[in-house]
Scaffold this active site. Structure first.
Site, PDB file in Angstrom:
ATOM      1  N   TYR A 163      -1.366  -0.754  10.351  1.00 22.69           N
ATOM      2  CA  TYR A 163      -1.497  -0.966   8.910  1.00 22.69           C
ATOM      3  C   TYR A 163      -0.303  -0.387   8.169  1.00 22.69           C
ATOM      4  O   TYR A 163       0.314  -1.049   7.332  1.00 22.69           O
ATOM      5  CB  TYR A 163      -2.799  -0.335   8.418  1.00 22.69           C
ATOM      6  CG  TYR A 163      -3.078  -0.582   6.952  1.00 22.69           C
ATOM      7  CD1 TYR A 163      -3.583  -1.808   6.517  1.00 22.69           C
ATOM      8  CD2 TYR A 163      -2.847   0.407   5.997  1.00 22.69           C
ATOM      9  CE1 TYR A 163      -3.842  -2.040   5.172  1.00 22.69           C
ATOM     10  CE2 TYR A 163      -3.107   0.193   4.657  1.00 22.69           C
ATOM     11  CZ  TYR A 163      -3.598  -1.043   4.251  1.00 22.69           C
ATOM     12  OH  TYR A 163      -3.858  -1.262   2.923  1.00 22.69           O
ATOM     13  N   SER A 222       0.857  -1.182   0.000  1.00 22.44           N
ATOM     14  CA  SER A 222       0.000   0.000   0.000  1.00 22.44           C
ATOM     15  C   SER A 222       0.892   1.230   0.000  1.00 22.44           C
ATOM     16  O   SER A 222       2.026   1.183   0.500  1.00 22.44           O
ATOM     17  CB  SER A 222      -0.894   0.015   1.248  1.00 22.44           C
ATOM     18  OG  SER A 222      -1.554   1.270   1.394  1.00 22.44           O
TER      19      SER A 222
END
Length: 257
Positions: free
Chosen positions: A164, A148
């Site tokens: 995350y 990501s």
């Protein structure tokens, strides 16, 4: 071999984790369209059934395997199922993941462990299993890790996703480290770093900051259902045979500013 043929994936076997919805389902569709024998895994049987129906409507026959990757001890059984059906795994897409939002000072222990277990530990154990049981003996394979742009930068104001962000940064360097080690086996390891795509995981966040994300993205849009497909097919195919240890941001240019 012509350039069109380099992108074809006819007869190859691809395993996509978290393939029942969202980005995983989009990528499974792309691999199937290019000729792959597709296997998708996820935790929920009903979502896998829906995904299988969706893929069939698009001309893609897919095998489904119910598997909770947080149960690390069950990962060999997932690989058993794929090998029993197809005999090998040529392409592994490590897509399954989780997130959790909370300020760092209040971040729950259980949330940290859940995110790191699914986003970092599970891909390691699955990749190791696939590598030693299929790709290394066959001297070839393609591993695509879905990281990501959150792994490339800190958190934006008002966004509390430290686990995350940390996990996706780990996946980027996992990609680079593994590529340097497994290149001698003819295995390519690369990562895709999506930006903001509407999904079940991102829905709450985009409800809050979606307009600001679009405003600050050079292409002035979010990702859609087709925007990851080209990058995935490139990394999964012979078109990228001399590319390994790299990450590609698919984010409308947001990480460039």
């Amino acid at each position: 071999m012509g350039i069109r043929e380099r992108f074809r994936l006819d007869g190859r076997v691809a395993l996509v984790t978290g393939g029942s919805r969202g980005l995983g389902l989009q990528m499974a569709e792309a691999l199937g369209e290019m000729g792959c024998k597709v296997v998708i895994s996820a935790r929920k049987a009903d979502e896998l059934d829906e995904a299988q129906t969706h893929l069939k409507r698009h001309g893609v026959e897919a095998k489904t395997v119910v598997s909770d990757l947080q149960q690390i001890e069950r990962i060999p059984a997932l690989v058993d199922d794929v090998l029993a059906a197809h005999g090998r795994i040529d392409i592994l897409v490590n897509n399954a993941g989780a997130t959790w939002g909370a300020p760092t000072e209040d971040y729950p222990d259980a949330a940290w462990h859940k995110v790191m277990n699914l986003n970092v530990n599970a891909p390691f154990f699955l990749t190791r299993e696939v590598g030693r049981r299929s790709m290394i003996p066959r001297r070839g394979g393609k591993i695509v890790n879905i990281a990501s742009i959150a792994g490339l930068r800190g958190m934006g104001r008002g966004v509390h996703t430290i686990a995350y962000n940390t996990s996706k940064a780990a996946m980027i360097n996992f990609t680079r480290a593994l590529a340097s080690e497994w290149g001698r086996y003819g295995i390519n390891v690369n990562a895709i770093c999506p930006g903001f795509f509407p999904s079940k995981m991102s829905a709450g966040l985009l409800d809050t900051i979606g307009d600001e994300v679009i405003r600050r993205t050079p292409l002035q849009r979010l990702g859609d259902d087709d925007d990851l497909k080209g990058a995935l097919v490139y990394f999964a195919s012979d078109a990228s045979r001399h590319v390994t240890g790299q990450y590609l941001a698919v984010d409308g240019g947001r990480s460039a500013i």
